[in-house]
Design a protein around this motif. Structure first.
Motif, PDB file in Angstrom:
ATOM      1  N   ASN A   1      37.675  44.698  35.789  1.00  6.47           N
ATOM      2  CA  ASN A   1      38.187  45.295  36.927  1.00  6.47           C
ATOM      3  C   ASN A   1      37.727  44.575  38.221  1.00  6.47           C
ATOM      4  O   ASN A   1      37.338  44.989  39.224  1.00  6.47           O
ATOM      5  CB  ASN A   1      37.652  46.773  37.130  1.00  6.47           C
ATOM      6  CG  ASN A   1      36.335  47.198  37.209  1.00  6.47           C
ATOM      7  OD1 ASN A   1      35.578  46.072  36.936  1.00  6.47           O
ATOM      8  ND2 ASN A   1      36.037  47.952  37.738  1.00  6.47           N
ATOM      9  N   PRO A   2      38.162  43.100  38.050  1.00  6.12           N
ATOM     10  CA  PRO A   2      37.799  42.268  39.411  1.00  6.12           C
ATOM     11  C   PRO A   2      38.501  42.812  40.597  1.00  6.12           C
ATOM     12  O   PRO A   2      39.705  43.279  40.454  1.00  6.12           O
ATOM     13  CB  PRO A   2      38.151  40.965  38.938  1.00  6.12           C
ATOM     14  CG  PRO A   2      39.056  40.925  37.990  1.00  6.12           C
ATOM     15  CD  PRO A   2      38.668  42.171  37.360  1.00  6.12           C
ATOM     16  N   PHE A   3      37.949  42.817  41.724  1.00  6.77           N
ATOM     17  CA  PHE A   3      38.744  43.139  42.981  1.00  6.77           C
ATOM     18  C   PHE A   3      39.620  42.002  43.212  1.00  6.77           C
ATOM     19  O   PHE A   3      39.501  40.912  42.886  1.00  6.77           O
ATOM     20  CB  PHE A   3      37.776  43.364  44.178  1.00  6.77           C
ATOM     21  CG  PHE A   3      36.673  44.291  43.835  1.00  6.77           C
ATOM     22  CD1 PHE A   3      36.845  45.645  43.320  1.00  6.77           C
ATOM     23  CD2 PHE A   3      35.204  44.081  44.260  1.00  6.77           C
ATOM     24  CE1 PHE A   3      35.821  46.491  43.190  1.00  6.77           C
ATOM     25  CE2 PHE A   3      34.310  44.989  44.149  1.00  6.77           C
ATOM     26  CZ  PHE A   3      34.604  46.197  43.553  1.00  6.77           C
ATOM     27  N   PRO A   4      40.938  42.473  43.936  1.00  7.77           N
ATOM     28  CA  PRO A   4      41.775  41.347  44.369  1.00  7.77           C
ATOM     29  C   PRO A   4      41.212  40.624  45.553  1.00  7.77           C
ATOM     30  O   PRO A   4      41.764  40.575  46.507  1.00  7.77           O
ATOM     31  CB  PRO A   4      42.868  42.360  44.674  1.00  7.77           C
ATOM     32  CG  PRO A   4      42.515  43.546  44.901  1.00  7.77           C
ATOM     33  CD  PRO A   4      41.422  43.873  44.205  1.00  7.77           C
ATOM     34  N   LYS A   5      40.060  40.119  45.191  1.00  6.86           N
ATOM     35  CA  LYS A   5      39.513  39.052  46.238  1.00  6.86           C
ATOM     36  C   LYS A   5      39.180  37.662  45.493  1.00  6.86           C
ATOM     37  O   LYS A   5      39.200  37.749  44.086  1.00  6.86           O
ATOM     38  CB  LYS A   5      38.136  39.534  46.654  1.00  6.86           C
ATOM     39  CG  LYS A   5      38.241  41.070  47.425  1.00  6.86           C
ATOM     40  CD  LYS A   5      36.695  41.520  47.442  1.00  6.86           C
ATOM     41  CE  LYS A   5      36.817  42.679  48.202  1.00  6.86           C
ATOM     42  NZ  LYS A   5      37.140  42.733  49.816  1.00  6.86           N
TER      43      LYS A   5
ATOM     44  N   SER B   1      40.287  52.101  38.350  1.00  4.89           N
ATOM     45  CA  SER B   1      39.191  51.217  37.813  1.00  4.89           C
ATOM     46  C   SER B   1      38.595  50.208  38.922  1.00  4.89           C
ATOM     47  O   SER B   1      37.390  50.231  38.922  1.00  4.89           O
ATOM     48  CB  SER B   1      39.802  50.298  36.651  1.00  4.89           C
ATOM     49  OG  SER B   1      40.579  49.315  37.352  1.00  4.89           O
ATOM     50  N   LEU B   2      39.467  50.123  40.058  1.00  2.84           N
ATOM     51  CA  LEU B   2      38.946  49.210  41.285  1.00  2.84           C
ATOM     52  C   LEU B   2      37.974  50.206  41.898  1.00  2.84           C
ATOM     53  O   LEU B   2      36.806  49.715  42.577  1.00  2.84           O
ATOM     54  CB  LEU B   2      39.758  48.845  42.118  1.00  2.84           C
ATOM     55  CG  LEU B   2      40.838  47.612  41.601  1.00  2.84           C
ATOM     56  CD1 LEU B   2      41.890  47.109  42.595  1.00  2.84           C
ATOM     57  CD2 LEU B   2      40.107  46.327  41.325  1.00  2.84           C
TER      58      LEU B   2
ATOM     59  N   GLY C   1      34.676  50.466  39.819  1.00  4.55           N
ATOM     60  CA  GLY C   1      33.993  49.189  40.079  1.00  4.55           C
ATOM     61  C   GLY C   1      33.181  49.140  41.407  1.00  4.55           C
ATOM     62  O   GLY C   1      32.002  48.896  41.344  1.00  4.55           O
TER      63      GLY C   1
ATOM     64  N   VAL D   1      37.850  47.519  49.315  1.00  4.12           N
ATOM     65  CA  VAL D   1      38.664  47.225  48.182  1.00  4.12           C
ATOM     66  C   VAL D   1      40.202  48.092  48.291  1.00  4.12           C
ATOM     67  O   VAL D   1      40.840  47.461  47.920  1.00  4.12           O
ATOM     68  CB  VAL D   1      37.712  48.011  46.936  1.00  4.12           C
ATOM     69  CG1 VAL D   1      38.722  47.772  45.651  1.00  4.12           C
ATOM     70  CG2 VAL D   1      36.643  47.212  46.722  1.00  4.12           C
TER      71      VAL D   1
ATOM     72  N   ALA E   1      43.788  45.954  48.742  1.00  2.00           N
ATOM     73  CA  ALA E   1      44.674  45.931  47.592  1.00  2.00           C
ATOM     74  C   ALA E   1      45.972  46.588  48.044  1.00  2.00           C
ATOM     75  O   ALA E   1      47.004  46.212  47.397  1.00  2.00           O
ATOM     76  CB  ALA E   1      44.019  46.855  46.440  1.00  2.00           C
TER      77      ALA E   1
ATOM     78  N   GLN F   1      52.083  44.238  40.907  1.00  2.00           N
ATOM     79  CA  GLN F   1      50.959  43.646  40.808  1.00  2.00           C
ATOM     80  C   GLN F   1      50.077  44.448  40.006  1.00  2.00           C
ATOM     81  O   GLN F   1      49.444  43.897  39.141  1.00  2.00           O
ATOM     82  CB  GLN F   1      50.350  43.570  42.025  1.00  2.00           C
ATOM     83  CG  GLN F   1      49.386  42.387  42.197  1.00  2.00           C
ATOM     84  CD  GLN F   1      48.832  42.388  43.727  1.00  2.00           C
ATOM     85  OE1 GLN F   1      49.805  42.760  44.626  1.00  2.00           O
ATOM     86  NE2 GLN F   1      47.743  41.983  43.845  1.00  2.00           N
ATOM     87  N   TYR F   2      50.256  45.862  39.783  1.00  2.03           N
ATOM     88  CA  TYR F   2      49.281  46.566  38.944  1.00  2.03           C
ATOM     89  C   TYR F   2      49.833  47.252  37.887  1.00  2.03           C
ATOM     90  O   TYR F   2      49.886  48.565  37.367  1.00  2.03           O
ATOM     91  CB  TYR F   2      48.641  47.551  39.951  1.00  2.03           C
ATOM     92  CG  TYR F   2      47.707  46.947  40.645  1.00  2.03           C
ATOM     93  CD1 TYR F   2      46.333  46.087  40.351  1.00  2.03           C
ATOM     94  CD2 TYR F   2      47.779  46.990  42.188  1.00  2.03           C
ATOM     95  CE1 TYR F   2      45.767  45.584  41.199  1.00  2.03           C
ATOM     96  CE2 TYR F   2      47.173  46.294  42.985  1.00  2.03           C
ATOM     97  CZ  TYR F   2      46.199  45.835  42.536  1.00  2.03           C
ATOM     98  OH  TYR F   2      45.104  45.138  43.378  1.00  2.03           O
TER      99      TYR F   2
END
Lengths: 265, 503
Positions: free
Chosen positions: A108-112, B384-385, B388, B403, B407, B501-502
């Motif tokens: 789950n990498p951040f969109p960065k 999940s983001l 994280g 985050v 996003a 995107q998701y």
């Protein structure tokens, strides 16, 4: 066979890092974890195995209080890390999670950018005094995450553009960057192909030198390959906990034997 | 005439429907009979055979009826046009006036005959001198603007004749088509006939018709706007409309009709509205989706959405009666913040209608719009983001700032653009709250006016419909339409790209 003392087994550090006593977890009316006692040692890989829904992930999420984010979840009992009760009201769960890193099932990498992904934790916790120090922390984490060589030329590229295996190693590097003492991994290889799985397993073995690693896995081969200690959960109970070699060769409980030979689960 | 009741389109339509019902029963019975009474031997359920026959009987016949109803008046008009004096027809505008006179006389004669006031003989007697006709028709409730000319009466009589004859032809054709369809479908009702598939195709055709009607209506709206706008630009220089600096409609002609001051007012009010709605709506959405417990959410979300159900005219009243006077109390003469000392005794706000009044109230109107769209978009960010971020020891607000919002940003921008296009097109709040003075000014406490307000006032006046002062409304409307259409297209494009995107 049974008479031979197991001398080949890796020597286990005698100090206990995490100590759980009488842990009960409820999701609403559902009793998900029933009276679990477990001692997890420092600088060791401990594997939690068991059939789906047996509570192994739930128990893992108790160790960094991630269950707090779920409204209906209640935890009873005692979990000590370095002798300190993490469910004590004086403990800040946010601080605790910096000390107990977590890697999730799906990368789950951040969109960065890759850099910002790794620098996320250090920035929140103010671990670096200046940019140079932050660069150093990021590089160190990426090296420990065994991904530095693949991404060093594109640190500003988005983390979501990496392959699945690379993303998972990036997430491990991201967790390492906050200098945790314990690393929790919730089926870290279930979304990866065999090659990426092998790379991550190799990485887990290296991480053992610095951290106490707890890994939840569905693959018994993986548990046997990477862990020194194994805990078998079934229907919310901790059925058996011991050295990995022993669990897989001479399990004491018939349920453990049935599971590892594929008869239940 | 005994069959004259068939000339009434409503009776005709009912007759066709009766035929359809008869067809249903016939086809169903025939299919069952040919299967020997055993429905299992039929390809489709018996009802499908009936529906096929009903469909074949009703749909083509009713379609022809509708088209005929639309074209018959035009055909009759073309037929009587040569009967009118050449001098009257030549000039644009006059012929349509005479035609409407003819139509009214024809209609009046119909009513008079139906009520027994006139009969064919007395009408024939009127042909030489129809001057008494106006009074007679006024007696049956049809008021005419002037005395009836002989040629108008002649044309009206001809129109009546044609109308009556074509009504009968129409009835015959429609009934024939209905019967033909019915016979075709009843003959086909046989165990091997795939009635189910035919009904399926019929349903598809119905759905396609509905969808294309919606699209065609849009096209029709745009075209009517375009034609009237072209009409406007043929009477008024486009340079003044797009580049001029002032809006001063003058009903004696030579008006200055520039969109720019109106556009400025529109954008200024919309900007203030967004300034109010975006932070409040966004924060409300963040609270509802990230912090509120399920009970709080269950209460707060519907409450917020009630705001969306308030008619905009009620918001307008709120602006006019509550917000405006309150602002005048504060910023007007004698108010705490009127700044009269700094402005040589001139208070900041002089009347209740002002940019700030309309902007504030419009902002309140947009809050649920922004919050509900943003809430959906924030919820679409994968859990999940968040996990994280929490797993790294971030607090909820750090997680949202670092985050979740980054996003969700493209989607939120899309939501803001959609809100902006609603603000630009909003009418009632600005009609009541913004004032009617077109000007360029930076002071939000002054009255200004918007494109929508001017459209309303230009079209509701007493002016000639063909003058540029009225037609400008269409050019304004078209510009507004293009503006909001552009914003919507951009917004939807952004939202859609984000959603993919998701997956």
């Amino acid at each position: 066979m049974q008479d031979i003392p197991q001398t080949s087994e890796a020597p286990v550090a005698s100090t206990s890092k995490i100590s759980a006593k009488g842990v009960q977890v409820y999701y609403g009316d559902n009793h998900a974890i029933k009276d679990v006692d477990v001692e997890i040692e420092d600088k060791t890989v401990t594997a939690f195995i068991g059939p789906s829904g047996c509570g192994k992930s739930t128990f893992l999420r108790c160790i960094n209080r991630m269950n707090d984010t779920i409204d209906i979840c209640r935890v009873q009992g005692q979990i000590l890390i370095d002798g300190e009760d993490i469910y004590d009201p004086a403990v800040d769960p946010v601080q605790l999670r910096a000390k107990v890193g977590m890697v999730f099932q799906k990368p789950n990498p951040f969109p960065k950018s890759i850099y910002d992904n790794v620098a996320y934790g250090p920035r929140i916790h103010g671990l670096a005094r200046n940019k140079a120090e932050l660069d150093e922390i990021v590089e160190k984490a990426l090296r420990r995450g065994a991904i530095w060589n693949e991404v060093k030329d594109r640190l500003q590229a988005p983390g979501t553009g990496l392959s699945g295996g690379q993303q998972q190693r990036l997430c491990i590097a991201r967790a390492i960057a906050t200098e945790p003492e314990v690393l929790l991994m919730d089926e870290p290889c279930s979304a990866l192909d065999p090659i990426a799985t092998a790379q991550v397993e190799e990485l887990i073995d290296e991480l053992r030198q610095n951290y106490s690693v707890v890994i939840v896995t569905h693959s018994m081969q993986q548990a046997a390959r990477v862990s020194q200690r194994t805990a078998f959960f079934h229907l919310g109970n901790l059925v058996e906990f011991g050295d990995t070699d022993k669990i897989f060769t001479t399990p004491e409980d018939p349920r453990t034997e049935s599971y590892i030979t594929g008869r239940i689960g | 005439m005994p069959l004259s009741f068939l000339g009434n389109p409503l009776t005709l339509a009912l007759l066709v429907l009766a035929l359809a019902i008869a067809g249903y029963a016939l086809a169903r019975g025939r299919a069952m009979a040919r299967a020997g009474g055993d429905a299992r031997k039929l390809h489709s359920l018996p009802n499908y055979y009936g529906m096929t026959a009903a469909m074949f009987a009703a749909v083509p016949a009713l379609g022809v009826l509708v088209i005929w109803l639309l074209t018959q008046p035009m055909m009759i008009q073309n037929a009587i046009l040569p009967m009118l004096p050449v001098a009257a027809v030549g000039e644009r505008g006059t012929d349509s006036l005479i035609l409407s006179d003819v139509n009214r006389v024809a209609e009046g004669l119909n009513i008079a005959v139906a009520q027994g006031v006139l009969d064919p003989q007395s009408i024939a007697a009127l042909r030489e001198d129809p001057s008494t006709l106006r009074k007679t028709l006024a007696g049956v409730g049809v008021a005419l603007g002037s005395d009836v000319e002989p040629f108008v009466l002649a044309a009206a009589e001809r129109a009546r004749d044609l109308d009556a004859r074509w009504d009968m032809i129409r009835a015959g054709v429609v009934i024939l088509i209905a019967l033909a369809g019915l016979l075709l479908a009843v003959r086909a009702a046989d165990p091997a006939f795939r009635a189910r598939n035919v009904v399926e195709r019929g349903i598809m055709a119905l759905l396609i018709t509905a969808a294309s009607l919606a699209i065609l209506t849009t096209v029709g709206i745009v075209l009517s706007m375009v034609f009237e706008s072209l009409n406007f630009f043929s009477q008024h220089p486009w340079q003044d409309f797009f580049l001029g600096g002032s809006w001063a409609p003058n009903f004696r002609g030579n008006s200055e009709l520039s969109i720019l001051p109106l556009l400025w007012g529109t954008l200024y009010i919309s900007f203030i509205a967004l300034l109010v709605a975006v932070p409040i709506g966004l924060f409300a959405a963040i609270y509802l989706s990230e912090y509120a417990g399920s009970k709080m959410r269950a209460i707060a979300k519907p409450l917020l959405e009630i705001l969306a159900g308030i008619p905009t005219i009620v918001y307008g009243l709120f602006a006019l009666l509550t917000v405006g006077p309150f602002l005048v109390d504060v910023f007007g003469a004698g108010g705490a913040l009127s700044m009269e000392g700094l402005r040589d005794g001139d208070p900041l706000m002089s009347g209740a209608t002002a940019v700030i009044t309309a902007g504030l109230v419009m902002g309140i109107m947009l809050i649920p719009f922004v919050s509900s769209l943003s809430d959906d978009i924030i919820n679409a960010v994968p859990q999940s983001l968040r996990d994280g971020s929490y797993g790294l020891g971030a607090t909820p607000s750090e997680t949202i700032r670092n985050v979740v919002l980054p996003a969700a940003l493209p989607g939120i921008v899309g939501a803001i653009l959609l809100a902006a296009s609603r603000a630009i097109g909003e009418t009632m709040i600005v009609v009541l709250g913004a004032g009617a003075i077109a000007r360029f000014s930076g002071n939000p406490f002054e009255a200004m006016t918007t494109i929508t307000t001017r459209i309303v006032s230009q079209l509701t006046g007493d002016t000639d419909f063909a003058s540029p002062e009225t037609l400008v409304a269409f050019a304004l409307g078209l510009t507004l339409f293009i503006l909001t259409l552009g914003l919507n297209v951009i917004a939807l494009y952004i939202v859609r790209t984000y959603r993919e995107q998701y997956e």
